[in-house]
Design a protein around this motif. Structure first.
Motif, mmCIF file in Angstrom:
data_model
loop_
_atom_site.group_PDB
_atom_site.id
_atom_site.type_symbol
_atom_site.label_atom_id
_atom_site.label_comp_id
_atom_site.label_asym_id
_atom_site.label_seq_id
_atom_site.Cartn_x
_atom_site.Cartn_y
_atom_site.Cartn_z
ATOM 1 N N VAL A 44 0.855 -1.186 0.000
ATOM 2 C CA VAL A 44 0.000 0.000 0.000
ATOM 3 C C VAL A 44 0.889 1.234 0.000
ATOM 4 C CG1 VAL A 44 -1.728 1.298 1.286
ATOM 5 C CG2 VAL A 44 -1.841 -1.195 1.213
ATOM 6 N N THR A 45 0.693 2.129 -0.945
ATOM 7 C CA THR A 45 1.481 3.358 -1.029
ATOM 8 C C THR A 45 1.281 4.197 0.230
ATOM 9 O OG1 THR A 45 1.275 3.381 -3.426
ATOM 10 C CG2 THR A 45 1.912 5.445 -2.355
ATOM 11 N N GLY A 46 2.379 4.604 0.844
ATOM 12 C CA GLY A 46 2.319 5.436 2.038
ATOM 13 C C GLY A 46 2.306 4.657 3.334
ATOM 14 N N ALA A 47 2.147 3.335 3.262
ATOM 15 C CA ALA A 47 2.144 2.522 4.481
ATOM 16 C C ALA A 47 3.575 2.249 4.920
ATOM 17 C CB ALA A 47 1.415 1.209 4.243
ATOM 18 N N TYR B 120 2.311 -3.049 8.630
ATOM 19 C CA TYR B 120 1.019 -3.732 8.503
ATOM 20 C C TYR B 120 0.740 -4.523 9.785
ATOM 21 C CZ TYR B 120 1.868 -2.787 3.556
ATOM 22 O OH TYR B 120 2.142 -2.174 2.364
ATOM 23 N N ASN B 121 -0.540 -4.624 10.141
ATOM 24 C CA ASN B 121 -0.980 -5.509 11.210
ATOM 25 C C ASN B 121 -1.685 -6.714 10.597
ATOM 26 O OD1 ASN B 121 0.001 -3.883 13.219
ATOM 27 N ND2 ASN B 121 -1.966 -2.948 13.727
ATOM 28 N N ASN C 165 2.170 -7.352 14.851
ATOM 29 C CA ASN C 165 2.100 -5.893 14.793
ATOM 30 C C ASN C 165 3.220 -5.323 13.935
ATOM 31 O OD1 ASN C 165 -0.084 -5.005 16.786
ATOM 32 N ND2 ASN C 165 1.118 -6.402 18.047
ATOM 33 N N ASN C 166 2.877 -4.306 13.156
ATOM 34 C CA ASN C 166 3.865 -3.536 12.393
ATOM 35 C C ASN C 166 4.782 -4.418 11.559
ATOM 36 O OD1 ASN C 166 4.767 -1.013 11.602
ATOM 37 N ND2 ASN C 166 6.365 -0.940 13.152
ATOM 38 N N VAL C 167 4.190 -5.360 10.833
ATOM 39 C CA VAL C 167 4.940 -6.232 9.930
ATOM 40 C C VAL C 167 5.491 -5.381 8.788
ATOM 41 C CG1 VAL C 167 4.739 -8.168 8.323
ATOM 42 C CG2 VAL C 167 3.589 -8.241 10.531
ATOM 43 N N TYR C 168 6.735 -5.647 8.382
ATOM 44 C CA TYR C 168 7.379 -4.824 7.356
ATOM 45 C C TYR C 168 6.637 -4.894 6.031
ATOM 46 C CZ TYR C 168 10.877 -3.045 4.148
ATOM 47 O OH TYR C 168 11.526 -2.331 3.182
ATOM 48 N N GLY C 169 6.196 -6.083 5.652
ATOM 49 C CA GLY C 169 5.506 -6.214 4.371
ATOM 50 C C GLY C 169 5.239 -7.661 4.028
#
Length: 689
Positions: free
Chosen positions: A458-461, A464-465, A481-485
């Motif tokens: 996602v652009t700007g992210a 990710y949770n 929580n806050n997975v890189y991608g």
């Protein structure tokens, strides 16, 4: 006796590196002679100055006197006599006679580059120059301007009487860097300048004020650019560049200004609506005071009117202003807001610019009771304001306040005007909340005790949770929580259970909505057929995972040790018909023996046959029901069985012993037969070869 002293970075024999290329850029070349002392207390006479390049004398038509200290103009002792091409001294010729206190000086301009300067000292002896300093400068600007830095290449002491000396300019310090520019970014400033011919490197100096102390932050930079990352957003910086080589360091470049700021895409748009009165659009504007007089007023609400200028015409003001040099301006929201950024605008005046009435020092504060104010941000030395300028300031804040104000304690110097302090426009922002991520193709792929997730970025992210449920549609629990991608592998799953996943995007503004739901049921790469023979002769088969086999064996050993339930229950995987669930249970003390055979789910597994035993032991075990189990074992396997039986007889070890079936496995990856200690009546062994 003659004495020559070189400067720290220069030698007496010097060369202007690449001087012809510098000249091609249209520069002028200057020479400065500074007389520190002479053999007369007041008067010093120099007969001639000659300039050469590559051994060729430069014609006097290319030379001119720019400036000089006081001279005696009587008897034709004129300054221009220094470069008239006549080297004869008094009495047959004339040069220049400098009078007055020391030091004395003369500056000569050449439109051609030179690499040698020859000085003809006075022939009378008593008026000769003694201690001199020699300087060079290459520039298109005025050499007499304030703070110009000459490049000293030598000092010299003349003897008394007629004398002359030729000075070679080799490796003099390079010219001042020009076209210096600073580009502000997010917590960084990018500096650039034109390449200086003859320079081997550049020094970078920085200060927080234009007239402050400049500290060297980098030396001998080899490129004509530099990225400064040791800066803070919302702070003013000023830079100077100098060029260096073996001859020394050039003078200072022009000073350039930078104001790094956090990108606006991390924040919301201005959350203050356009105000047309003090309390329009649900907000309330207040201020310490307001200017009113002459031909108009500067009310507080004008700082929120959406017009980023001081005035449109005489009497038509679009800013808040006060006659005081200190003051505050506040905005109250209908509901609390979590402000983390504000922007001050210095727009255009209808006539002249008055940037000395701009804010210089202030605090930005928040309150919920109009009594107790929390300082959220502090700024000082904000001095560089130009027409059309805007400055953004960011800070950490996790508390929602209903009212915010900028509390100004100092302006930039205005004291006697009708308006000494003003703000043309003030905006406030919250953290940006990302839109629902464009994840419409979240895919979940099952594995052995794991599920792998893939989705589009996602652009700007910036993270990710990952959320999971065992029920379609949720509710979901965050498992990462806050997975890189993408991809992400969830290893906290159990084979045979279906899991439902969604993913959300994160940025500085918060968390987005859920993605599409994706499900997967993890399975092992192989399964097991467990066959259990009961004491009454009944035989039961269960198709289970390897994980459940491990659970079954653990239950069996625990129960044999006296703990755990008396039965083990399997969930029937066959068609349930109208039933919600079907289960089978085995009673511990009714189990006579069991065996289990492993097979590949995909059918791609390759069985590994047990090597044929050609020498070993034939073991016969008689069970409590009278049945006999026979095993062909190697000597080592037999000894292992005996050791287990002896240990268990002594009260230690597991309640069962497992043999690997030596028969052909067919479709199975492995086959195992298990005997139970307290179901063994006796055993016999016969060795063979």
């Amino acid at each position: 006796m003659k004495r020559c002293v070189l400067s720290l970075f220069a030698f007496l024999l010097l060369t202007i590196l690449g001087a012809s290329s510098v000249f091609a850029q249209g520069n002028n070349f200057y020479f400065k002679l500074e007389i520190l002392s002479g053999y007369d207390a007041n008067e010093t006479q120099i007969s001639e100055l000659e300039f050469y390049y590559n051994g060729n004398k430069i014609d006097k038509s290319n030379l001119s006197i720019v400036s000089n200290s006081a001279t005696d103009t009587s008897l034709s002792w004129l300054p221009d006599k220094l470069i008239d091409g006549t080297t004869q001294s008094y009495p047959t010729g004339r040069g220049t006679s400098f009078v007055g206190a020391y030091p004395k000086y003369v500056i000569v301009k050449s439109t051609q580059v030179f690499d040698n300067v020859k000085i003809y000292n006075d022939s009378q002896g008593s008026y000769a120059a003694k201690d001199v300093q020699l300087f060079s400068l290459i520039t298109n600007s005025d050499p007499l301007r304030n703070n110009v830095q000459w490049n000293q290449f030598a000092t010299y002491t003349f003897g008394s009487g007629f004398s002359n000396y030729t000075f070679n300019l080799t490796s003099v310090a390079p010219v001042v860097p020009y076209n210096v520019a600073a580009t502000s970014g997010n917590a960084q400033v990018n500096l650039s300048w034109n390449v200086v011919s003859g320079a081997t490197g550049y020094n970078i100096y920085k200060s927080n004020t234009i007239s402050g102390v400049y500290t060297k932050i980098s030396s001998n930079v080899t490129l004509n650019s530099f990225l400064d990352t040791s800066v803070l957003n919302g702070v003013e910086y000023y830079y100077i560049i100098t060029a260096v080589n073996t001859g020394g360091e050039s003078g200072d470049s022009n000073k350039v200004y930078a104001f790094p700021q956090t990108p606006s895409d991390q924040y919301s748009a201005n959350i203050i609506p356009v105000m047309t009165t003090y309390n329009s659009s649900g907000g309330i504007v207040t201020a310490s005071d307001e200017y009113s007089g002459r031909d108009g007023t500067l009310p507080a609400w004008k700082a929120f009117d959406g017009i980023k200028k001081y005035s449109s015409s005489a009497g038509n003001y679009n800013a808040w202003g006060t006659s005081a040099i200190q003051g505050w301006l506040a905005y109250e929201f209908p509901l609390p807001k979590t402000v983390v950024r504000y922007v001050l605008y210095f727009g255009f005046y209808s006539n002249a610019s008055y940037n000395n009435d701009t804010p210089k020092k202030w605090t930005f504060e928040g309150t919920n009771d109009n009594v107790n104010w929390t300082v959220l941000d502090s700024r000082d030395n904000i001095t560089h304001w130009v027409d059309g300028d805007s400055k953004a300031f960011t800070f950490e804040n996790n508390t929602a306040f209903k009212k915010y104000r900028i509390n100004i304690s100092a302006n930039n110097g205005s004291t006697g005007d009708h308006v000494n302090l003003d703000i043309h426009e003030l905006e406030m922002m919250e953290k940006a909340v990302p839109s629902i991520p464009g994840i419409s193709n979240l895919v979940a792929t099952a594995g052995d005790s794991q599920v792998t997730l893939n989705w589009n970025a996602v652009t700007g992210a910036n993270g990710y949770n990952v959320k999971r449920s065992t029920i379609a549609g949720g509710p979901y629990t965050t498992v990462a929580n806050n997975v890189y991608g993408s991809p992400y592998t969830d290893t906290t799953v159990t084979n045979g259970i279906t899991y439902y996943y969604v993913v959300t995007a994160l940025n500085a503004g918060g968390e987005s909505g859920n993605s599409n739901e994706a499900s997967a049921t993890p399975m092992g790469t192989s399964r097991v057929i467990l066959t259990t023979t009961m004491t009454n002769g009944d035989i039961f088969e269960h198709n289970i995972s390897k994980a459940e086999l491990t659970t079954f064996l653990a239950w069996f050993d625990a129960k044999a040790a006296g703990t755990g339930p008396a039965k083990y229950t399997f969930t029937n995987q066959h068609l349930k018909g109208s039933f919600l669930a079907r289960k089978n249970s085995l009673i511990f003390d009714k189990i006579l023996k069991f065996n289990y055979d492993e097979y590949s789910i995909s059918g791609s597994g390759t069985p590994t046959e047990v090597a044929e035993v050609t020498a070993g032991t034939a073991l016969s075990i008689t069970l409590t029901d009278g049945k006999v189990e026979e095993f062909i074992l190697s000597t080592a396997d037999y000894n292992a069985f005996v050791a287990w039986h002896d240990a268990k007889s002594a009260g230690t070890g597991p309640a069962h012993y497992t043999f690997e079936n030596p028969l052909k496995k067919g479709p199975f990856l492995a086959r195992h037969e298990v005997v139970i200690f307290d179901k063994i009546s006796s055993y016999d062994s016969e060795d063979f070869n």
